[in-house]
Design a protein around this motif. Structure first.
Motif, PDB file in Angstrom:
ATOM      1  N   ALA A  15       0.833  -1.209   0.000  1.00 19.56           N
ATOM      2  CA  ALA A  15       0.000   0.000   0.000  1.00 19.56           C
ATOM      3  C   ALA A  15       0.867   1.259   0.000  1.00 19.56           C
ATOM      4  N   ASP A  16       1.893   1.258   0.864  1.00 22.28           N
ATOM      5  CA  ASP A  16       2.792   2.407   0.893  1.00 22.28           C
ATOM      6  C   ASP A  16       3.579   2.534  -0.413  1.00 22.28           C
ATOM      7  N   LEU A  17       3.972   1.403  -0.958  1.00 20.26           N
ATOM      8  CA  LEU A  17       4.697   1.433  -2.230  1.00 20.26           C
ATOM      9  C   LEU A  17       3.841   2.068  -3.314  1.00 20.26           C
ATOM     10  N   ALA A  18       2.570   1.721  -3.360  1.00 20.75           N
ATOM     11  CA  ALA A  18       1.682   2.290  -4.370  1.00 20.75           C
ATOM     12  C   ALA A  18       1.557   3.798  -4.193  1.00 20.75           C
ATOM     13  N   ARG A  19       1.445   4.239  -2.940  1.00 20.41           N
ATOM     14  CA  ARG A  19       1.335   5.682  -2.682  1.00 20.41           C
ATOM     15  C   ARG A  19       2.603   6.419  -3.096  1.00 20.41           C
ATOM     16  N   ILE A  20       3.737   5.902  -2.639  1.00 18.14           N
ATOM     17  CA  ILE A  20       5.008   6.579  -2.912  1.00 18.14           C
ATOM     18  C   ILE A  20       5.289   6.631  -4.408  1.00 18.14           C
ATOM     19  N   ASP A  21       5.093   5.518  -5.094  1.00 16.87           N
ATOM     20  CA  ASP A  21       5.428   5.498  -6.512  1.00 16.87           C
ATOM     21  C   ASP A  21       4.498   6.405  -7.314  1.00 16.87           C
ATOM     22  N   HIS A  72       9.904   9.640   0.111  1.00 21.00           N
ATOM     23  CA  HIS A  72      10.208   8.694   1.177  1.00 21.00           C
ATOM     24  C   HIS A  72      10.281   9.383   2.539  1.00 21.00           C
ATOM     25  N   VAL A  73      10.786  10.607   2.583  1.00 20.84           N
ATOM     26  CA  VAL A  73      10.808  11.330   3.863  1.00 20.84           C
ATOM     27  C   VAL A  73       9.384  11.651   4.305  1.00 20.84           C
ATOM     28  N   SER A  74       8.517  11.965   3.357  1.00 24.78           N
ATOM     29  CA  SER A  74       7.112  12.199   3.706  1.00 24.78           C
ATOM     30  C   SER A  74       6.483  10.953   4.331  1.00 24.78           C
ATOM     31  N   ARG A  75       6.845   9.805   3.813  1.00 28.12           N
ATOM     32  CA  ARG A  75       6.338   8.560   4.407  1.00 28.12           C
ATOM     33  C   ARG A  75       6.858   8.406   5.834  1.00 28.12           C
ATOM     34  N   LEU A  76       8.131   8.715   6.043  1.00 26.23           N
ATOM     35  CA  LEU A  76       8.682   8.662   7.398  1.00 26.23           C
ATOM     36  C   LEU A  76       7.894   9.566   8.340  1.00 26.23           C
ATOM     37  N   ILE A  77       7.615  10.779   7.886  1.00 19.51           N
ATOM     38  CA  ILE A  77       6.860  11.724   8.722  1.00 19.51           C
ATOM     39  C   ILE A  77       5.470  11.182   9.021  1.00 19.51           C
ATOM     40  N   ARG A  78       4.841  10.641   7.987  1.00 15.57           N
ATOM     41  CA  ARG A  78       3.462  10.156   8.154  1.00 15.57           C
ATOM     42  C   ARG A  78       3.383   9.028   9.169  1.00 15.57           C
ATOM     43  N   HIS A  79       4.392   8.163   9.195  1.00 13.98           N
ATOM     44  CA  HIS A  79       4.360   7.020  10.114  1.00 13.98           C
ATOM     45  C   HIS A  79       4.862   7.375  11.512  1.00 13.98           C
ATOM     46  N   THR A  80       5.773   8.331  11.618  1.00 16.39           N
ATOM     47  CA  THR A  80       6.421   8.582  12.917  1.00 16.39           C
ATOM     48  C   THR A  80       5.989   9.869  13.588  1.00 16.39           C
ATOM     49  N   GLY A  81       5.448  10.816  12.807  1.00 21.93           N
ATOM     50  CA  GLY A  81       5.122  12.124  13.373  1.00 21.93           C
ATOM     51  C   GLY A  81       6.325  13.037  13.524  1.00 21.93           C
ATOM     52  N   GLN A  82       7.469  12.661  12.954  1.00 19.83           N
ATOM     53  CA  GLN A  82       8.676  13.465  13.070  1.00 19.83           C
ATOM     54  C   GLN A  82       8.498  14.823  12.390  1.00 19.83           C
ATOM     55  N   ASP A  83       8.966  15.880  13.080  1.00 19.45           N
ATOM     56  CA  ASP A  83       8.984  17.226  12.526  1.00 19.45           C
ATOM     57  C   ASP A  83      10.206  17.330  11.616  1.00 19.45           C
ATOM     58  N   ALA A  84      10.011  17.630  10.328  1.00 16.19           N
ATOM     59  CA  ALA A  84      11.140  17.623   9.398  1.00 16.19           C
ATOM     60  C   ALA A  84      11.015  18.747   8.389  1.00 16.19           C
ATOM     61  N   ILE A  85      12.187  19.281   7.994  1.00 15.08           N
ATOM     62  CA  ILE A  85      12.262  20.200   6.868  1.00 15.08           C
ATOM     63  C   ILE A  85      13.220  19.613   5.846  1.00 15.08           C
ATOM     64  N   ALA A 351      -6.952  10.533  -4.743  1.00 14.38           N
ATOM     65  CA  ALA A 351      -6.874  10.188  -3.319  1.00 14.38           C
ATOM     66  C   ALA A 351      -5.569   9.477  -2.978  1.00 14.38           C
ATOM     67  N   LEU A 352      -5.084   8.611  -3.879  1.00 19.30           N
ATOM     68  CA  LEU A 352      -3.858   7.868  -3.608  1.00 19.30           C
ATOM     69  C   LEU A 352      -2.692   8.819  -3.338  1.00 19.30           C
ATOM     70  N   LEU A 353      -2.628   9.917  -4.068  1.00 15.78           N
ATOM     71  CA  LEU A 353      -1.562  10.904  -3.856  1.00 15.78           C
ATOM     72  C   LEU A 353      -1.767  11.631  -2.537  1.00 15.78           C
ATOM     73  N   ARG A 354      -2.998  11.981  -2.257  1.00 18.43           N
ATOM     74  CA  ARG A 354      -3.278  12.725  -1.018  1.00 18.43           C
ATOM     75  C   ARG A 354      -2.990  11.877   0.210  1.00 18.43           C
ATOM     76  N   GLU A 355      -3.183  10.586   0.095  1.00 16.11           N
ATOM     77  CA  GLU A 355      -2.896   9.694   1.221  1.00 16.11           C
ATOM     78  C   GLU A 355      -1.407   9.639   1.541  1.00 16.11           C
ATOM     79  N   GLN A 356      -0.562   9.948   0.581  1.00 22.25           N
ATOM     80  CA  GLN A 356       0.883   9.933   0.790  1.00 22.25           C
ATOM     81  C   GLN A 356       1.355  11.144   1.612  1.00 22.25           C
ATOM     82  N   ASP A 357       0.569  12.209   1.596  1.00 24.71           N
ATOM     83  CA  ASP A 357       0.999  13.444   2.246  1.00 24.71           C
ATOM     84  C   ASP A 357       0.786  13.396   3.759  1.00 24.71           C
TER      85      ASP A 357
END
Length: 797
Positions: A15-21, A72-85, A351-357
């Motif tokens: 699922a994450d692969l589909a979003r990221i790609d 990929h960093v956006s995915r990290l943020i989405r899963h962890t809640g990390q504050d990132a720039i 929606a698939l793109l929006r879910e990645q954000d």
């Protein structure tokens, strides 16, 4: 460490692969669209020549790698809640970051006319690198950016500056392999030697090696990978490598590498923040990413290989409007990303793109740290008056003015332990600012020996022998909402002068963007100045940065030349409170005469310039015979000394002394907000009386500043004219024809009326200059009447 952050970054699933790609494909599509298209943004009709922009500008080569990492960093943020720039070293990949902000929705929030539909896409494409549109780089107009990346070399210094005293922030810094060849970047890997994991955030460098620059290979791209690993390991990094161009394999490998790096960062921080750290420098992770330049673009054009070569750097398909084969290639290239799967019937991201954000401010394009003014907390400033010098009479007391500033900053440090820092290239004590060490050590994460002084991992005074690092760290620190000062020898401010100019350009353009909040000013203190680097020689003598700053727009540029400690304190307090300026403060560190009481200094600095009645013989009832003006500490002493000689030798000559502390007051008010009114200018300088102006910097600067003022040609300027060596302090003024004796001669030569005795006084001055020349060679020091001069003292001999 924020309790909202999870340590868990799960393995990349389908699922994450589909979003990221999908997100990556959409970003690549939008990037190419920005470079090429002015119409038909979703290819809803066959691509025609009229859909192509008349001028094709932009950089494709680095962009797919940038958007790949971003996804990929956006995915990290989405899963962890990390504050990132996200900081983009190869900032010419601007369309990829503009596309990221658009896909995340931030772009339409700050630019409502760029809507998330087909008309909005058309506008997004048309505006890129176009008249009336946006620049080609990751400029100030790009939401989420604090680093334009136009002038290469500064991505790591900005990243480290952003995370100092910012414990919950992760700065992902993509270093291009072309950028890695620059001197500033090569010197900035050492940021980990100053990063405290308990108190600071983390920087994750990602060295993106795509192998080519604009017209040839890169050094690190062609090096043996083992040598690259050794280089980076030697700087203190744990190197994680990812290489390839296969999809989905690269997604899986990079996701695993990012998870490994993230886990290492969290382990380091948890250990430091839970009391398990022994204070030694951690080995921070770094990712080396090797992908082809122009990845996913045309493999060949006209039978010549493009992808993976320098030919992919900018616009791989040129002449598209006139070459049907190239037009067909472009259409096939765009369609390879399957835009019909990525945008709905209205043209909005599916929606698939929006879910990645990530959500809200967690989106990197919306992170408030990248718009630091919204997070800025004002400094808790002590009353600068408490640090003043008790001046009972002008020019009778000597003191090291910058030492008082050091005491002021010592207490600013104490009052603001998480939002104020001093940055200096190994010169804090030398510049008489050492009082800060009473409350903070120098930051240092490498080994500390018993004989070291004020040095350790808990320190917050930033010293590294690199103007580029110090300047860039302060930029990153202020752009994320904190406050500070960069102090350096005046001549060596030119090492980082281009950074000063680039930061000024950023602030100038930010001033036009209502969504960009004002940030704390970039405060630069120049000391060990040209006039008093007599002991170091010509290489250390140069006031050039003044010239650079005064040419910037009036919305940004501020130049102050306080003549003494009380004026310096008043100016510093003002600068520390200001927003979105470049404040250049120039004053020497050596013992110098003190001129004004604190109340007088405050009033003088508020006006920016004023008449020093006690120094001249002008009673204000009529215009003077000559005006002697000055701006700068050493030249102020020479001017007042010259006025004193005239007062004693030619008592019938009416002399007015004007001191300028805010250099920009000389400019017309229509050209600079600090420009004094026409009425005040006439009050100080009249409209007709000749002015002998003694200036700290290059004489041409004053002529530039008074351009357009009444009869500007009447200003005769003395200043630094590139005459220097290792010599005595007074000999520096003699060599540059700015000594008190030269000024007296200038006053006589240009006065509107001369009393009896003027000819004899000129001869006396010439004799004094000849005597000086002999004296310094014989005695190796200045004449006593010059060396020990104070107001009221002069030698009649």
């Amino acid at each position: 460490m924020s309790t909202a952050v999870s340590d868990l970054l799960p393995t990349l699933d389908d699922a994450d692969l589909a979003r990221i790609d999908a997100w990556w494909r959409a970003n690549n599509y939008l990037t190419i669209g920005q470079i090429y298209l002015q119409a038909n943004p979703l290819l809803r009709e066959p691509l025609k020549a009229e859909h192509i922009k008349p001028r094709l500008l932009g950089h494709w080569g680095t962009s797919p790698g940038l958007s790949f990492v971003y996804a990929h960093v956006s995915r990290l943020i989405r899963h962890t809640g990390q504050d990132a720039i996200y900081l983009t070293g190869p900032g010419h990949g601007g369309p990829a970051l503009v596309a990221a902000g658009y896909l995340e929705g931030t772009y339409s929030e700050v630019y409502p006319d760029v809507t998330r539909d087909e008309p909005g896409l058309r506008k997004l494409f048309r505006q890129f690198s176009s008249p009336g549109g946006i620049p080609s780089h990751v400029s100030v107009t790009t939401p989420g950016s604090i680093h334009e990346g136009g002038e290469l070399g500064y991505v790591l210094v900005h990243a480290f500056g952003a995370v100092f005293d910012n414990p919950d922030l992760l700065a992902v810094a993509v270093v291009g392999d072309g950028e890695a060849e620059t001197g500033p970047l090569e010197g900035s890997w050492k940021g980990v030697s100053f990063l405290n994991p308990a108190r600071d955030g983390a920087v994750l460098p990602i060295l993106h090696l795509n192998g080519a620059k604009i017209s040839g290979p890169t050094v690190l791209g062609r090096k043996d990978p083992a040598e690259v690993r050794e280089l980076l390991s030697g700087h203190g990094y744990e190197v994680i490598e990812v290489e390839g161009d296969d999809i989905p394999g690269m997604h899986h490998r990079f996701a695993a590498a990012l998870a490994e790096a993230w886990g290492r960062i969290r382990t380091i921080q948890r250990s430091a923040r839970e009391g398990e750290w022994d204070g030694t420098r951690p080995t921070w992770p770094l990712i080396v990413l090797r992908t082809p330049k122009g990845w996913t673009g045309p493999q060949e054009v006209d039978g010549v290989k493009v992808t993976g070569t320098f030919r992919a750097h900018q616009v791989p398909l040129s002449g598209v409007r006139d070459n049907p084969e190239h037009l067909a290639l472009l259409e096939a290239w765009l369609k390879s990303y399957k835009p019909e799967e990525l945008f709905d019937d209205d043209g909005a991201p599916v929606a698939l793109l929006r879910e990645q954000d990530p959500e809200g401010d967690q989106r990197m394009s919306a992170n408030p740290h990248a718009n630091g003014g919204v997070l800025t907390r004002e400094l808790d400033l002590p009353d600068f008056r408490d640090y003043g010098i008790d001046v009972t009479s002008p020019a009778t007391l000597r003191a090291e003015s910058t030492r008082k500033l050091g005491e002021f900053m010592r207490d600013i440090y104490s009052n603001n332990p998480d939002r104020f820092r001093l940055f200096s290239p190994d010169e804090t004590n030398s510049n008489r600012l050492g009082a800060v060490f009473e409350v903070s050590d120098r930051a240092f994460m490498e080994k500390v020996y018993p004989g070291d002084v004020a040095l350790g991992p808990d320190g917050r005074v930033m010293e590294v022998l690199s103007e580029h690092n110090c300047h860039g760290w302060l930029e990153g620190y202020t752009l994320t909402g904190r406050h500070g000062l960069f102090a350096t020898y005046e001549a060596f401010a030119m090492v980082s002068a281009s950074q000063t100019i680039q930061h000024g350009k950023w602030l100038e353009e930010a001033d036009h963007l209502p969504w960009r909040a004002k940030v704390p000013s970039l405060n630069v203190l120049l000391t060990s100045t040209a006039w008093r680097n007599d002991h170091n020689g010509f290489s250390h003598q140069g006031p050039g940065l003044i010239q650079n700053v005064l040419t910037q727009r009036g919305t940004v540029s501020r130049v102050y030349l306080p003549p003494d400690a009380n004026c310096l304190l008043s100016v510093a307090d003002h600068c520390f409170r200001s927003k979105s300026y470049i404040n250049l403060i120039v004053i020497d560190k050596q013992p110098q005469l003190q001129w004004l009481t604190m109340d007088e200094a405050i009033e003088h600095c508020a006006r920016g310039a004023g008449i020093w009645n006690w120094a001249g013989t002008d009673d204000g009832t009529t215009d003077p015979d000559i005006i002697m003006a000055c701006a700068g500490d050493v030249v102020t002493m020479e001017t007042v000394a010259a006025a004193q000689i005239l007062k004693q030798k030619l008592p019938g000559m009416r002399v007015r002394v004007v001191n300028v502390v805010d250099l920009m007051t000389l400019v017309r008010p229509k050209d600079h907000p600090h420009g004094m009114s026409d009425t005040l200018f006439t009050e100080l300088f009249t409209d007709t009386v000749d002015v002998v102006f003694s200036f700290h910097g290059y004489p041409g600067a004053v002529h530039q500043l008074v351009h357009g003022r009444p009869d500007a040609d009447r200003f005769r300027v003395r200043g630094f004219i590139e005459q220097g060596t290792t010599t005595t302090p007074f000999d520096m003024t003699v060599r540059n024809k700015a000594s008190r004796y030269h000024l007296v001669i200038d006053a006589i030569n240009n006065a509107r009326r001369l009393p009896q005795g003027a000819t004899e006084l000129k001869e006396w001055c010439e004799a004094q200059l000849a005597r000086h020349e002999q004296y310094v060679v014989e005695h190796l020091e200045d004449m006593p009447e010059v060396r020990d001069w104070s107001l009221g003292d002069w030698a009649a001999s």
